[in-house]
Design an enzyme around this catalytic site. Structure first.
Site, PDB file in Angstrom:
ATOM      1  N   TYR A 151      17.645  -2.364  47.307  1.00 24.30           N
ATOM      2  CA  TYR A 151      18.722  -1.885  47.588  1.00 24.30           C
ATOM      3  C   TYR A 151      19.689  -3.300  47.422  1.00 24.30           C
ATOM      4  O   TYR A 151      20.202  -2.814  45.709  1.00 24.30           O
ATOM      5  CB  TYR A 151      18.909  -2.188  48.812  1.00 24.30           C
ATOM      6  N   SER A 204      28.475  -4.285  48.027  1.00 23.78           N
ATOM      7  CA  SER A 204      27.536  -4.623  49.260  1.00 23.78           C
ATOM      8  C   SER A 204      27.614  -6.553  48.649  1.00 23.78           C
ATOM      9  O   SER A 204      27.129  -6.561  47.241  1.00 23.78           O
ATOM     10  CB  SER A 204      25.857  -4.477  49.297  1.00 23.78           C
TER      11      SER A 204
HETATM   12  N1  LIG Z   1      27.368  -0.989  56.765  1.00 25.31           N
HETATM   13  C1  LIG Z   1      26.920  -2.368  56.261  1.00 25.31           C
HETATM   14  O1  LIG Z   1      26.882  -2.978  56.601  1.00 25.31           O
HETATM   15  C2  LIG Z   1      27.608  -2.275  54.522  1.00 25.31           C
HETATM   16  C3  LIG Z   1      27.428  -3.376  53.807  1.00 25.31           C
HETATM   17  C4  LIG Z   1      27.432  -4.019  52.802  1.00 25.31           C
HETATM   18  C5  LIG Z   1      27.089  -2.503  52.108  1.00 25.31           C
HETATM   19  N2  LIG Z   1      27.617  -1.340  52.530  1.00 25.31           N
HETATM   20  C6  LIG Z   1      27.862   0.051  51.893  1.00 25.31           C
HETATM   21  O2  LIG Z   1      28.862   0.857  52.501  1.00 25.31           O
HETATM   22  C7  LIG Z   1      28.429   2.382  51.965  1.00 25.31           C
HETATM   23  C8  LIG Z   1      28.910   2.918  53.150  1.00 25.31           C
HETATM   24  O3  LIG Z   1      27.558   2.346  54.138  1.00 25.31           O
HETATM   25  P1  LIG Z   1      28.035   3.099  56.128  1.00 25.31           P
HETATM   26  O4  LIG Z   1      26.860   1.604  56.266  1.00 25.31           O
HETATM   27  O5  LIG Z   1      28.938   3.865  56.202  1.00 25.31           O
HETATM   28  O6  LIG Z   1      26.428   3.923  56.146  1.00 25.31           O
HETATM   29  P2  LIG Z   1      26.335   4.946  56.981  1.00 25.31           P
HETATM   30  O7  LIG Z   1      24.893   5.522  56.931  1.00 25.31           O
HETATM   31  O8  LIG Z   1      27.006   5.041  57.907  1.00 25.31           O
HETATM   32  O9  LIG Z   1      26.761   6.263  55.812  1.00 25.31           O
HETATM   33  C9  LIG Z   1      26.535   6.562  54.586  1.00 25.31           C
HETATM   34  C10 LIG Z   1      26.803   7.946  54.202  1.00 25.31           C
HETATM   35  O10 LIG Z   1      26.146   8.355  52.715  1.00 25.31           O
HETATM   36  C11 LIG Z   1      26.123   9.595  52.638  1.00 25.31           C
HETATM   37  N3  LIG Z   1      24.888   9.338  52.027  1.00 25.31           N
HETATM   38  C12 LIG Z   1      24.135   8.904  51.803  1.00 25.31           C
HETATM   39  N4  LIG Z   1      23.235   9.679  50.948  1.00 25.31           N
HETATM   40  C13 LIG Z   1      23.911  10.515  50.345  1.00 25.31           C
HETATM   41  C14 LIG Z   1      23.857  11.432  49.655  1.00 25.31           C
HETATM   42  N5  LIG Z   1      22.753  11.413  48.281  1.00 25.31           N
HETATM   43  N6  LIG Z   1      24.368  11.983  48.878  1.00 25.31           N
HETATM   44  C15 LIG Z   1      25.943  12.572  49.474  1.00 25.31           C
HETATM   45  N7  LIG Z   1      25.794  11.713  51.053  1.00 25.31           N
HETATM   46  C16 LIG Z   1      24.867  10.866  50.302  1.00 25.31           C
HETATM   47  C17 LIG Z   1      25.955   9.064  54.254  1.00 25.31           C
HETATM   48  O11 LIG Z   1      24.979  11.586  54.886  1.00 25.31           O
HETATM   49  C18 LIG Z   1      26.185   8.867  55.181  1.00 25.31           C
HETATM   50  O12 LIG Z   1      27.749  10.049  55.851  1.00 25.31           O
HETATM   51  C19 LIG Z   1      27.312   2.289  51.626  1.00 25.31           C
HETATM   52  O13 LIG Z   1      27.512   2.234  49.709  1.00 25.31           O
HETATM   53  C20 LIG Z   1      26.613   0.592  51.722  1.00 25.31           C
HETATM   54  O14 LIG Z   1      25.567   0.475  51.190  1.00 25.31           O
HETATM   55  C21 LIG Z   1      27.069  -0.599  54.633  1.00 25.31           C
END
Ligand SMILES: NC(=O)c1ccc[n+]([C@@H]2O[C@H](COP(=O)([O-])OP(=O)(O)OC[C@H]3O[C@@H](n4cnc5c(N)ncnc54)[C@H](O)[C@@H]3O)[C@@H](O)[C@H]2O)c1
Length: 277
Positions: free
Chosen positions: A171, A158
């Site tokens: 985080y 991120s």
């Molecule tokens: N959305 C954003 O703006 C953003 C920005 C930077 C980084 N990210 C990173 O991208 C990745 C995905 O984020 P997203 O936006 O799709 O979020 P989201 O919450 O929509 O999806 C996350 C997924 O991870 C799964 N998950 C969570 N904990 C888990 C565990 N212990 N074991 C297995 N699965 C697990 C959840 O069930 C979900 O399907 C994350 O690592 C997040 O930090 C997202």
């Protein structure tokens, strides 16, 4: 974009039930990789919003199959050694090899409080999921890749892995750690032909088809009005628009293929220029 850049390859994607993970799975499947779709598909008591459901995970698999790719779903918690070991075993039993590992599973909260008010349990769940989970997956699948002298590991970090965000110390610490893990593992694995890279998304739109919800939850954690949270995040990005999950997936596909064969230990930002201000 469809093609055959990953035909014959097998990719494991964690957090594939929705959001960025689903977009990554679809982009890999669109290049004809067989995909192993991993998600906890169950609630985490300390996390104040729902995780993906079993039906969302199965929906990702259906969408991948519609693209002509083989897809296997595995319900697993990346915080558990037994679960990550089972992911490796099931992937190898079904497909015989793993070429690509994408550590995408992550949580945005519990967050939204000054650093000293984070409880031990909240700190632990954040580090366990967003940092140690990736290490556990590497521990489960790395030996196979090293044995084959081939593989590409992509850690979804991120902008929070590169700069600080107020009231998100857990985080931010976990994502900085994930970049450290990327660099350390890249050096360990370089002699064995296994590459390890990180992708740092900026603020990603919670797209309707992808069913992601992290941006809304980050907004909620810092008290943004749900109707206006996207606007608040857009103004932080020089491109003046949110990152799409598919933009992140495009970088992952490049890192997964041999087109990126000289990239290891690198940190690829997909953040609309956020980090260069
Ligand atoms: N959305 C954003 O703006 C953003 C920005 C930077 C980084 N990210 C990173 O991208 C990745 C995905 O984020 P997203 O936006 O799709 O979020 P989201 O919450 O929509 O999806 C996350 C997924 O991870 C799964 N998950 C969570 N904990 C888990 C565990 N212990 N074991 C297995 N699965 C697990 C959840 O069930 C979900 O399907 C994350 O690592 C997040 O930090 C997202």
């Amino acid at each position: 974009m469809t093609g055959d850049r990953l035909a014959g390859r097998v990719a494991v994607v964690t957090g594939a039930g929705r959001g960025v993970g689903r977009a990554i799975a679809l982009a890999l499947a669109a290049q004809q990789a067989a995909v192993v779709l991993v998600d906890i598909a169950a609630e985490i008591p300390e996390v104040p919003y729902p995780m993906a459901s079993v039906s969302q995970l199965e929906h990702t698999a259906r969408l991948c199959r519609e693209l002509g790719a083989a897809a296997l779903t595995v319900r697993a918690d990346v915080r558990s050694d037994a679960d990550t070991g089972r992911v490796a075993a099931e992937a190898l039993a079904r497909f015989g090899r793993v070429d690509v590992l994408v550590n995408n599973a992550g949580i945005a909260a519990p967050s939204g409080r000054i650093v000293h008010e984070v409880t031990d349990g909240e700190w632990a769940v954040m580090l366990d999921t967003n940092l140690t989970g990736a290490w556990r997956m590497i521990k489960a699948i790395g030996p196979h890749m090293v044995g084959r002298r081939a593989g590409s590991i992509v850690n979804i970090a991120s902008t929070g892995g590169l700069v600080g965000y107020r009231n998100f110390a857990g985080y931010v610490a976990a994502k900085h750690g994930l970049i450290g893990l990327t660099r350390g593992a890249a050096l360990d694995y370089a002699p064995y032909g296994v590459r390890v890279n990180a992708v740092c998304p900026g603020s990603v739109r919670d797209s309707e088809p992808g069913e992601g919800r992290m941006l809304a939850e980050i907004g909620r954690s810092i008290g943004l009005d749900p109707a206006e949270h996207e606007e608040a995040f857009v103004t932080q990005q020089p491109t003046n628009r949110l990152v799409e999950a598919e933009d992140v997936a495009g970088a992952v596909v490049w890192l997964a293929t041999d087109e990126s064969r000289s990239a290891t230990g690198s940190v690829v930002t997909v953040d609309g220029g956020y980090g260069v201000r």
